[in-house]
Design an enzyme around this catalytic site. Structure first.
Site, PDB file in Angstrom:
ATOM      1  N   ARG A 209       0.854  -1.197   0.000  1.00 10.61           N
ATOM      2  CA  ARG A 209       0.000   0.000   0.000  1.00 10.61           C
ATOM      3  C   ARG A 209       0.882   1.236   0.000  1.00 10.61           C
ATOM      4  O   ARG A 209       1.809   1.337   0.806  1.00 10.61           O
ATOM      5  CB  ARG A 209      -0.907   0.001   1.240  1.00 10.61           C
ATOM      6  CG  ARG A 209      -2.065   0.993   1.157  1.00 10.61           C
ATOM      7  CD  ARG A 209      -2.671   1.274   2.516  1.00 10.61           C
ATOM      8  NE  ARG A 209      -1.794   2.133   3.280  1.00 10.61           N
ATOM      9  CZ  ARG A 209      -1.417   1.887   4.526  1.00 10.61           C
ATOM     10  NH1 ARG A 209      -1.834   0.842   5.183  1.00 10.61           N
ATOM     11  NH2 ARG A 209      -0.602   2.729   5.142  1.00 10.61           N
TER      12      ARG A 209
ATOM     13  N   ASP B 108       1.189   5.447   0.253  1.00  7.83           N
ATOM     14  CA  ASP B 108       0.490   6.583   0.853  1.00  7.83           C
ATOM     15  C   ASP B 108       0.925   7.882   0.181  1.00  7.83           C
ATOM     16  O   ASP B 108       2.124   8.164   0.084  1.00  7.83           O
ATOM     17  CB  ASP B 108       0.806   6.666   2.351  1.00  7.83           C
ATOM     18  CG  ASP B 108       0.436   5.387   3.089  1.00  7.83           C
ATOM     19  OD1 ASP B 108      -0.300   4.565   2.521  1.00  7.83           O
ATOM     20  OD2 ASP B 108       0.890   5.228   4.245  1.00  7.83           O
TER      21      ASP B 108
ATOM     22  N   GLY C 185      -1.758  -2.950   7.028  1.00  6.36           N
ATOM     23  CA  GLY C 185      -2.689  -3.440   8.043  1.00  6.36           C
ATOM     24  C   GLY C 185      -3.864  -4.186   7.425  1.00  6.36           C
ATOM     25  O   GLY C 185      -4.293  -3.910   6.302  1.00  6.36           O
TER      26      GLY C 185
HETATM   27  N1  ATP Z   1       4.989  15.543   4.653  1.00  7.85           N
HETATM   28  C1  ATP Z   1       3.749  15.377   5.097  1.00  7.85           C
HETATM   29  N2  ATP Z   1       2.797  16.304   4.824  1.00  7.85           N
HETATM   30  C2  ATP Z   1       1.536  16.155   5.288  1.00  7.85           C
HETATM   31  N3  ATP Z   1       1.132  15.132   6.043  1.00  7.85           N
HETATM   32  C3  ATP Z   1       2.030  14.190   6.357  1.00  7.85           C
HETATM   33  C4  ATP Z   1       3.381  14.250   5.903  1.00  7.85           C
HETATM   34  N4  ATP Z   1       4.034  13.179   6.381  1.00  7.85           N
HETATM   35  C5  ATP Z   1       3.138  12.474   7.083  1.00  7.85           C
HETATM   36  N5  ATP Z   1       1.928  13.067   7.088  1.00  7.85           N
HETATM   37  C6  ATP Z   1       0.709  12.571   7.747  1.00  7.85           C
HETATM   38  O1  ATP Z   1       1.068  11.568   8.683  1.00  7.85           O
HETATM   39  C7  ATP Z   1       0.557  10.291   8.278  1.00  7.85           C
HETATM   40  C8  ATP Z   1       1.561   9.209   8.588  1.00  7.85           C
HETATM   41  O2  ATP Z   1       2.743   9.434   7.857  1.00  7.85           O
HETATM   42  P1  ATP Z   1       3.617   8.231   7.280  1.00  7.85           P
HETATM   43  O3  ATP Z   1       2.809   7.447   6.305  1.00  7.85           O
HETATM   44  O4  ATP Z   1       4.891   8.799   6.806  1.00  7.85           O
HETATM   45  O5  ATP Z   1       3.860   7.389   8.615  1.00  7.85           O
HETATM   46  P2  ATP Z   1       3.844   5.832   8.951  1.00  7.85           P
HETATM   47  O6  ATP Z   1       3.959   5.763  10.425  1.00  7.85           O
HETATM   48  O7  ATP Z   1       4.859   5.142   8.150  1.00  7.85           O
HETATM   49  O8  ATP Z   1       2.403   5.327   8.506  1.00  7.85           O
HETATM   50  P3  ATP Z   1       1.842   3.846   8.179  1.00  7.85           P
HETATM   51  O9  ATP Z   1       0.794   3.573   9.216  1.00  7.85           O
HETATM   52  O10 ATP Z   1       1.202   4.035   6.848  1.00  7.85           O
HETATM   53  O11 ATP Z   1       2.956   2.889   8.177  1.00  7.85           O
HETATM   54  C9  ATP Z   1       0.249  10.459   6.794  1.00  7.85           C
HETATM   55  O12 ATP Z   1      -0.715   9.525   6.371  1.00  7.85           O
HETATM   56  C10 ATP Z   1      -0.221  11.906   6.735  1.00  7.85           C
HETATM   57  O13 ATP Z   1      -1.536  12.041   7.193  1.00  7.85           O
HETATM   58 MG    MG Z   2       1.747   5.793   5.992  1.00 11.06          MG
END
Ligand code: ATP
Ligand code: MG
Length: 306
Positions: A253, A255, A273
């Site tokens: 997936r 993002d 997930g």
């Molecule tokens: N550069 C950014 N600009 C705006 N929002 C952001 C940015 N980086 C992260 N976010 C917000 O934070 C959320 C989580 O970021 P990210 O996907 O990098 O983290 P993760 O912990 O790896 O998530 P996942 O649960 O998908 O593994 C994003 O879905 C978005 O809502």
């Molecule tokens: Mg994410």
């Protein structure tokens, strides 16, 4: 060899709880389809237990450190046990937001502008931000985490200082990136095929842990994402490209943030997930693939030497 399927769940990462939810849902689906299934917590002496169980296939329901980053995958490779999702190298690349971004950027996939900050070097933040033309608000996050753990939006230097201090208790390096306003779009890939794009509209500040896993947070899911036909096609193609560039397998997936008609790839997840509120099952369902079909497909796709 037995007919046993071992669902690896739990583990040692911050996403342990979510992994149990994923594991439970997948194990239930497999049992319903007649498979013999045991769930094994991937901590402690689980490798010894795994060797004794001699499973036919491991269904990897782990998220985060050790489960999604190539560690568990390399154990399974060494035991020649077929397993689901991506292989060792793709998993470790995707889990590392620094390395995967280098590959995405090099191949003209748009990612947010970012910089890396080492423990003790926070005094360089403003200079580094200027160099990279990054302005507040910024997002700071760990390099290898999931479920939005440790992701913070900082509107100014004061907020940054507080959150950075918090992160430095656990990590010695963080990503600092420009905040991309706009919309939250996520796309699932199954095998070689991008399935569809969903839009998330959180009622919280952003798509954080609560917005992801608590129904009380009432995040709105819009499937299919209301994009123009061209943009919908574009984000599916970008996702397929990202999946291929990292050499992923099975389900992934990706993002995105969608702002001013452009998609910014935040990351690609190799162990997305599979909980009640998770997005891959919802996207698959829209495509006529129900949860059990999806899980059985993942199992049948399993192999080693991936
Ligand atoms: N550069 C950014 N600009 C705006 N929002 C952001 C940015 N980086 C992260 N976010 C917000 O934070 C959320 C989580 O970021 P990210 O996907 O990098 O983290 P993760 O912990 O790896 O998530 P996942 O649960 O998908 O593994 C994003 O879905 C978005 O809502
Ligand atoms: Mg994410």
């Amino acid at each position: 060899m037995s007919n046993l399927i071992v669902v690896l769940a739990g583990g040692l990462s911050g996403e342990r709880k979510i992994s149990f939810l994923t594991g439970k849902a997948c194990s239930k689906a497999l049992k319903k389809r007649g498979y013999k299934v045991i769930t094994l917590d991937a901590k402690g002496y689980f490798v010894e237990k795994l060797k004794k169980l001699k499973p036919k296939i491991v269904f990897n329901a782990l998220h985060g450190k050790y489960g999604e980053d190539g560690f568990v995958q390399s154990i399974l490779e060494s035991q020649k046990i077929p397993y689901t999702h991506s292989g060792v190298f793709a998993s470790s690349l995707a889990m590392n937001k620094e390395l995967s971004r280098l590959i995405f950027k090099k191949n003209n996939l748009k990612v947010p502008k970012y910089l890396l900050l080492q423990k003790g070097h926070e005094g360089n933040l403003i200079k580094k931000m200027k160099n990279k033309k990054i302005k507040f608000p910024i997002v700071i996050k760990p390099i290898s985490e999931g479920s939005s753990l440790g992701v913070y939006i900082c509107k100014n230097r004061m907020q940054f200082k507080a959150k950075y201090k918090k992160l430095m208790k656990e990590y010695d390096r963080v990503l600092v990136e420009e905040y991309i306003p706009g919309r939250e779009i996520q796309v699932a890939v199954m095998g070689e095929k991008p399935l569809g794009a969903i839009e998330l509209v959180p009622r919280r500040e952003f798509y954080d842990y609560a917005a992801k896993y608590s129904s009380a947070a009432r995040t709105k899911h819009i499937m299919p994402a209301p994009l123009s036909q061209n943009k919908y096609k574009e984000v599916l193609a970008l996702t397929k490209r990202a999946h291929q560039l990292l050499g992923c397998r099975g389900i992934t997936r990706s993002d995105f943030r969608f702002f001013k008609n452009k998609f910014y790839l935040l990351e690609l997840n190799t162990q997305p997930g599979m909980t009640k509120l998770s997005l891959v099952p919802e996207i698959a369902q829209y495509c006529g693939i129900n949860f059990e079909d999806l899980v059985v497909w993942m199992l049948k796709d399993a192999s080693y030497n991936r």
